[in-house]
Design an enzyme around this catalytic site. Structure first.
Site, PDB file in Angstrom:
ATOM      1  N   LYS A   9     -30.178 -37.352 -29.939  1.00 53.09           N
ATOM      2  CA  LYS A   9     -29.924 -35.909 -29.886  1.00 53.09           C
ATOM      3  C   LYS A   9     -28.670 -35.600 -29.061  1.00 53.09           C
ATOM      4  O   LYS A   9     -28.149 -36.469 -28.348  1.00 53.09           O
ATOM      5  CB  LYS A   9     -31.155 -35.212 -29.290  1.00 53.09           C
ATOM      6  CG  LYS A   9     -32.414 -35.394 -30.144  1.00 53.09           C
ATOM      7  CD  LYS A   9     -33.585 -34.615 -29.558  1.00 53.09           C
ATOM      8  CE  LYS A   9     -34.829 -34.795 -30.427  1.00 53.09           C
ATOM      9  NZ  LYS A   9     -35.945 -33.936 -29.980  1.00 53.09           N
ATOM     10  N   TYR A  49     -35.911 -28.819 -38.923  1.00 49.54           N
ATOM     11  CA  TYR A  49     -37.141 -28.590 -38.151  1.00 49.54           C
ATOM     12  C   TYR A  49     -38.000 -27.477 -38.757  1.00 49.54           C
ATOM     13  O   TYR A  49     -38.780 -26.852 -38.020  1.00 49.54           O
ATOM     14  CB  TYR A  49     -36.791 -28.258 -36.707  1.00 49.54           C
ATOM     15  CG  TYR A  49     -36.499 -29.474 -35.846  1.00 49.54           C
ATOM     16  CD1 TYR A  49     -37.472 -30.440 -35.604  1.00 49.54           C
ATOM     17  CD2 TYR A  49     -35.253 -29.645 -35.248  1.00 49.54           C
ATOM     18  CE1 TYR A  49     -37.221 -31.543 -34.801  1.00 49.54           C
ATOM     19  CE2 TYR A  49     -34.992 -30.757 -34.431  1.00 49.54           C
ATOM     20  CZ  TYR A  49     -35.989 -31.698 -34.212  1.00 49.54           C
ATOM     21  OH  TYR A  49     -35.743 -32.788 -33.412  1.00 49.54           O
ATOM     22  N   PHE A  57     -40.837 -22.545 -29.474  1.00 48.65           N
ATOM     23  CA  PHE A  57     -39.609 -23.213 -29.043  1.00 48.65           C
ATOM     24  C   PHE A  57     -38.597 -23.409 -30.173  1.00 48.65           C
ATOM     25  O   PHE A  57     -37.556 -24.031 -29.969  1.00 48.65           O
ATOM     26  CB  PHE A  57     -39.941 -24.561 -28.389  1.00 48.65           C
ATOM     27  CG  PHE A  57     -40.764 -25.502 -29.258  1.00 48.65           C
ATOM     28  CD1 PHE A  57     -40.181 -26.251 -30.263  1.00 48.65           C
ATOM     29  CD2 PHE A  57     -42.130 -25.626 -29.052  1.00 48.65           C
ATOM     30  CE1 PHE A  57     -40.926 -27.116 -31.046  1.00 48.65           C
ATOM     31  CE2 PHE A  57     -42.901 -26.490 -29.836  1.00 48.65           C
ATOM     32  CZ  PHE A  57     -42.279 -27.233 -30.835  1.00 48.65           C
ATOM     33  N   ARG A  85     -41.868 -45.069 -32.536  1.00 48.02           N
ATOM     34  CA  ARG A  85     -42.471 -44.021 -31.692  1.00 48.02           C
ATOM     35  C   ARG A  85     -42.955 -44.607 -30.353  1.00 48.02           C
ATOM     36  O   ARG A  85     -42.866 -43.941 -29.320  1.00 48.02           O
ATOM     37  CB  ARG A  85     -43.600 -43.305 -32.445  1.00 48.02           C
ATOM     38  CG  ARG A  85     -43.033 -42.438 -33.578  1.00 48.02           C
ATOM     39  CD  ARG A  85     -44.111 -41.765 -34.393  1.00 48.02           C
ATOM     40  NE  ARG A  85     -44.740 -40.661 -33.675  1.00 48.02           N
ATOM     41  CZ  ARG A  85     -44.239 -39.441 -33.565  1.00 48.02           C
ATOM     42  NH1 ARG A  85     -43.064 -39.158 -34.101  1.00 48.02           N
ATOM     43  NH2 ARG A  85     -44.888 -38.501 -32.926  1.00 48.02           N
ATOM     44  N   THR A  91     -43.444 -37.143 -26.556  1.00 49.44           N
ATOM     45  CA  THR A  91     -42.497 -36.017 -26.645  1.00 49.44           C
ATOM     46  C   THR A  91     -42.181 -35.475 -25.261  1.00 49.44           C
ATOM     47  O   THR A  91     -41.017 -35.225 -24.935  1.00 49.44           O
ATOM     48  CB  THR A  91     -43.110 -34.885 -27.508  1.00 49.44           C
ATOM     49  OG1 THR A  91     -43.413 -35.423 -28.800  1.00 49.44           O
ATOM     50  CG2 THR A  91     -42.147 -33.713 -27.659  1.00 49.44           C
ATOM     51  N   ARG A 102     -37.701 -42.112 -23.589  1.00 49.77           N
ATOM     52  CA  ARG A 102     -37.869 -40.762 -23.015  1.00 49.77           C
ATOM     53  C   ARG A 102     -38.237 -40.818 -21.529  1.00 49.77           C
ATOM     54  O   ARG A 102     -37.755 -40.003 -20.739  1.00 49.77           O
ATOM     55  CB  ARG A 102     -38.894 -39.975 -23.833  1.00 49.77           C
ATOM     56  CG  ARG A 102     -38.303 -39.521 -25.179  1.00 49.77           C
ATOM     57  CD  ARG A 102     -39.361 -39.002 -26.094  1.00 49.77           C
ATOM     58  NE  ARG A 102     -38.828 -38.337 -27.281  1.00 49.77           N
ATOM     59  CZ  ARG A 102     -39.557 -38.082 -28.358  1.00 49.77           C
ATOM     60  NH1 ARG A 102     -40.818 -38.439 -28.406  1.00 49.77           N
ATOM     61  NH2 ARG A 102     -39.004 -37.468 -29.393  1.00 49.77           N
ATOM     62  N   ASN A 112     -35.090 -34.344 -25.085  1.00 51.30           N
ATOM     63  CA  ASN A 112     -35.830 -35.598 -24.922  1.00 51.30           C
ATOM     64  C   ASN A 112     -35.136 -36.771 -25.606  1.00 51.30           C
ATOM     65  O   ASN A 112     -35.775 -37.729 -26.008  1.00 51.30           O
ATOM     66  CB  ASN A 112     -37.291 -35.423 -25.377  1.00 51.30           C
ATOM     67  CG  ASN A 112     -37.413 -35.011 -26.823  1.00 51.30           C
ATOM     68  OD1 ASN A 112     -36.406 -34.802 -27.505  1.00 51.30           O
ATOM     69  ND2 ASN A 112     -38.629 -34.908 -27.315  1.00 51.30           N
ATOM     70  N   HIS A 115     -35.302 -38.500 -31.504  1.00 48.93           N
ATOM     71  CA  HIS A 115     -36.301 -38.013 -32.451  1.00 48.93           C
ATOM     72  C   HIS A 115     -36.701 -39.170 -33.351  1.00 48.93           C
ATOM     73  O   HIS A 115     -35.869 -40.020 -33.667  1.00 48.93           O
ATOM     74  CB  HIS A 115     -35.712 -36.878 -33.320  1.00 48.93           C
ATOM     75  CG  HIS A 115     -36.569 -36.556 -34.504  1.00 48.93           C
ATOM     76  ND1 HIS A 115     -37.639 -35.699 -34.423  1.00 48.93           N
ATOM     77  CD2 HIS A 115     -36.553 -37.015 -35.783  1.00 48.93           C
ATOM     78  CE1 HIS A 115     -38.234 -35.632 -35.611  1.00 48.93           C
ATOM     79  NE2 HIS A 115     -37.589 -36.420 -36.451  1.00 48.93           N
ATOM     80  N   GLU A 126     -36.864 -36.484 -44.050  1.00 48.41           N
ATOM     81  CA  GLU A 126     -35.822 -36.502 -43.003  1.00 48.41           C
ATOM     82  C   GLU A 126     -34.675 -37.441 -43.365  1.00 48.41           C
ATOM     83  O   GLU A 126     -33.506 -37.122 -43.116  1.00 48.41           O
ATOM     84  CB  GLU A 126     -36.457 -36.895 -41.662  1.00 48.41           C
ATOM     85  CG  GLU A 126     -37.418 -35.819 -41.166  1.00 48.41           C
ATOM     86  CD  GLU A 126     -38.101 -36.164 -39.848  1.00 48.41           C
ATOM     87  OE1 GLU A 126     -37.868 -37.264 -39.313  1.00 48.41           O
ATOM     88  OE2 GLU A 126     -38.856 -35.315 -39.353  1.00 48.41           O
TER      89      GLU A 126
HETATM   90  P1  CMP Z   1     -39.005 -34.008 -31.654  1.00 51.36           P
HETATM   91  O1  CMP Z   1     -39.734 -35.295 -31.653  1.00 51.36           O
HETATM   92  O2  CMP Z   1     -37.612 -34.007 -32.218  1.00 51.36           O
HETATM   93  O3  CMP Z   1     -39.881 -32.935 -32.449  1.00 51.36           O
HETATM   94  C1  CMP Z   1     -39.769 -31.570 -32.235  1.00 51.36           C
HETATM   95  C2  CMP Z   1     -38.985 -31.247 -31.005  1.00 51.36           C
HETATM   96  O4  CMP Z   1     -39.268 -29.980 -30.462  1.00 51.36           O
HETATM   97  C3  CMP Z   1     -39.360 -32.219 -29.898  1.00 51.36           C
HETATM   98  O5  CMP Z   1     -38.907 -33.487 -30.152  1.00 51.36           O
HETATM   99  C4  CMP Z   1     -38.755 -31.521 -28.706  1.00 51.36           C
HETATM  100  O6  CMP Z   1     -37.345 -31.679 -28.660  1.00 51.36           O
HETATM  101  C5  CMP Z   1     -39.095 -30.085 -29.069  1.00 51.36           C
HETATM  102  N1  CMP Z   1     -40.372 -29.693 -28.493  1.00 51.36           N
HETATM  103  C6  CMP Z   1     -41.567 -30.125 -28.774  1.00 51.36           C
HETATM  104  N2  CMP Z   1     -42.521 -29.525 -28.070  1.00 51.36           N
HETATM  105  C7  CMP Z   1     -41.877 -28.664 -27.315  1.00 51.36           C
HETATM  106  C8  CMP Z   1     -42.299 -27.735 -26.362  1.00 51.36           C
HETATM  107  N3  CMP Z   1     -43.598 -27.565 -26.064  1.00 51.36           N
HETATM  108  N4  CMP Z   1     -41.345 -27.023 -25.760  1.00 51.36           N
HETATM  109  C9  CMP Z   1     -40.054 -27.182 -26.083  1.00 51.36           C
HETATM  110  N5  CMP Z   1     -39.601 -28.065 -27.005  1.00 51.36           N
HETATM  111  C10 CMP Z   1     -40.507 -28.789 -27.598  1.00 51.36           C
END
Ligand code: CMP
Length: 138
Positions: A9, A49, A57, A85, A91, A102, A112, A115, A126
């Site tokens: 990211k 997304y 969010f 993963r 996450t 992470r 984070n 992805h 994707e």
């Molecule tokens: P990702 O695995 O790319 O999938 C969705 C993304 O949304 C996640 O990583 C984070 O970057 C973001 N995300 C997920 N949960 C939250 C949350 N509770 N608050 C803010 N961002 C989030």
């Protein structure tokens, strides 16, 4: 054989840890079969997304994902979705296991670093979102 989409990211690219992430993939035998740098528009991030469009969010996430360049990769191997993963970690970096990407690099639940697709169905969507058949080295 399974495939998954990986994204480094904009926070990871901005902090110059592309090499560190790629090293961890290679050390764990996750084979990279396609790779490029992109810079998503807000619209492209919203499309990527879309499953999260009702989440609180969503606007912040799509702002972040369109804030700078990202690296997208296709990984291939047995059980690669779950294996990648595990290397990424949870996450929320506060819940991520020791030694995961992470845990070591994320600064925020949103920023984070990486992805990864969460199922074969999302991986197919994707990968197709960023790559055409000529860009994947098979
Ligand atoms: P990702 O695995 O790319 O999938 C969705 C993304 O949304 C996640 O990583 C984070 O970057 C973001 N995300 C997920 N949960 C939250 C949350 N509770 N608050 C803010 N961002 C989030």
């Amino acid at each position: 054989m399974e495939r998954t989409l990986s994204i480094i990211k904009p926070d990871g690219v901005g902090r110059s840890i592309i090499g560190e992430v790629v090293k961890r993939l290679e050390e764990n035998d996750l084979k990279i079969i396609a790779m490029k740098m992109i810079w998503m528009t807000k619209k492209q991030a919203q499309g990527f997304y879309a499953v999260h469009k009702e989440r609180p969010f969503f606007d912040s996430l799509t702002d972040f994902m369109s804030s700078g360049p990202a690296v997208v990769m296709v990984l291939e191997g047995d059980n690669v979705i779950a294996r990648y993963r595990n290397i990424m970690g949870a996450t929320d970096y506060k819940e991520a296991a020791e030694g995961t990407i992470r845990k070591d690099f994320a600064t925020d639940i949103e920023k984070n670093v990486v992805h990864g697709s969460d199922s074969p169905e999302s991986a197919a969507f994707e990968i197709g979102y960023f790559f055409n058949q000529f860009e994947i080295a098979v």
